[in-house]
Write a protein that holds these residues in place. Structure first.
Motif, PDB file in Angstrom:
ATOM      1  N   ASN A  59       2.596  12.574   1.141  1.00  0.00           N
ATOM      2  CA  ASN A  59       3.463  11.433   1.108  1.00  0.00           C
ATOM      3  C   ASN A  59       3.013  10.351   0.222  1.00  0.00           C
ATOM      4  O   ASN A  59       1.817  10.079  -0.156  1.00  0.00           O
ATOM      5  N   HIS A  60       3.955   9.970  -0.530  1.00  0.00           N
ATOM      6  CA  HIS A  60       3.677   9.040  -1.762  1.00  0.00           C
ATOM      7  C   HIS A  60       3.266   7.822  -1.193  1.00  0.00           C
ATOM      8  O   HIS A  60       2.292   7.097  -1.855  1.00  0.00           O
ATOM      9  N   TRP A  61       3.741   7.188  -0.129  1.00  0.00           N
ATOM     10  CA  TRP A  61       3.552   5.930   0.431  1.00  0.00           C
ATOM     11  C   TRP A  61       1.934   5.843   0.829  1.00  0.00           C
ATOM     12  O   TRP A  61       1.138   4.844   0.895  1.00  0.00           O
ATOM     13  N   GLU A 119      -0.502   7.719  -0.656  1.00  0.00           N
ATOM     14  CA  GLU A 119      -1.290   7.408  -2.100  1.00  0.00           C
ATOM     15  C   GLU A 119      -1.268   6.073  -2.674  1.00  0.00           C
ATOM     16  O   GLU A 119      -2.371   5.350  -2.954  1.00  0.00           O
ATOM     17  N   TYR A 120      -0.198   5.485  -2.396  1.00  0.00           N
ATOM     18  CA  TYR A 120      -0.008   3.876  -2.626  1.00  0.00           C
ATOM     19  C   TYR A 120      -0.939   2.966  -1.845  1.00  0.00           C
ATOM     20  O   TYR A 120      -1.514   2.154  -2.367  1.00  0.00           O
ATOM     21  N   SER A 121      -0.737   3.231  -0.591  1.00  0.00           N
ATOM     22  CA  SER A 121      -1.563   2.582   0.405  1.00  0.00           C
ATOM     23  C   SER A 121      -2.909   2.714   0.180  1.00  0.00           C
ATOM     24  O   SER A 121      -3.623   1.646   0.155  1.00  0.00           O
ATOM     25  N   ALA A 171      -4.667   3.366  -2.657  1.00  0.00           N
ATOM     26  CA  ALA A 171      -4.798   2.659  -4.178  1.00  0.00           C
ATOM     27  C   ALA A 171      -4.967   1.146  -3.773  1.00  0.00           C
ATOM     28  O   ALA A 171      -5.636   0.647  -4.412  1.00  0.00           O
ATOM     29  N   ALA A 172      -3.979   0.617  -2.933  1.00  0.00           N
ATOM     30  CA  ALA A 172      -4.097  -1.034  -2.596  1.00  0.00           C
ATOM     31  C   ALA A 172      -5.282  -1.193  -1.865  1.00  0.00           C
ATOM     32  O   ALA A 172      -5.318  -2.369  -1.862  1.00  0.00           O
TER      33      ALA A 172
END
Length: 69
Positions: free
Chosen positions: A37-39, A41-43, A45-46
């Motif tokens: 899931n891309h979300w 990965e972004y979560s 990273a944040a």
């Protein structure tokens, strides 16, 4: 010797709970079922930036509480 002010120390308790929840959430997102899931990965990273923001807020609250005494 100053008497500790428990009320001002309890103000930082929600910040502690938020940072604990972010750590647990980050480990939960690291599960293999969320790997594609891309979300996720972004979560992940944040998360460090959000934790850094919580630390800055806690430092500002501590400085404010120290100035009031």
């Amino acid at each position: 010797m100053k008497k500790p002010n428990n009320k001002k120390e309890l103000i930082m308790l929600p910040l502690l709970i938020i940072s604990i929840a972010m750590c647990i959430g980050g480990h939960f997102i690291l599960q293999p079922s969320y790997q594609d899931n891309h979300w996720a990965e972004y979560s992940l990273a944040a998360l460090p930036f959000l934790m850094f923001a919580v630390v800055i807020i806690a430092i500002k609250l501590a400085i404010k509480a120290d100035k009031e005494e």
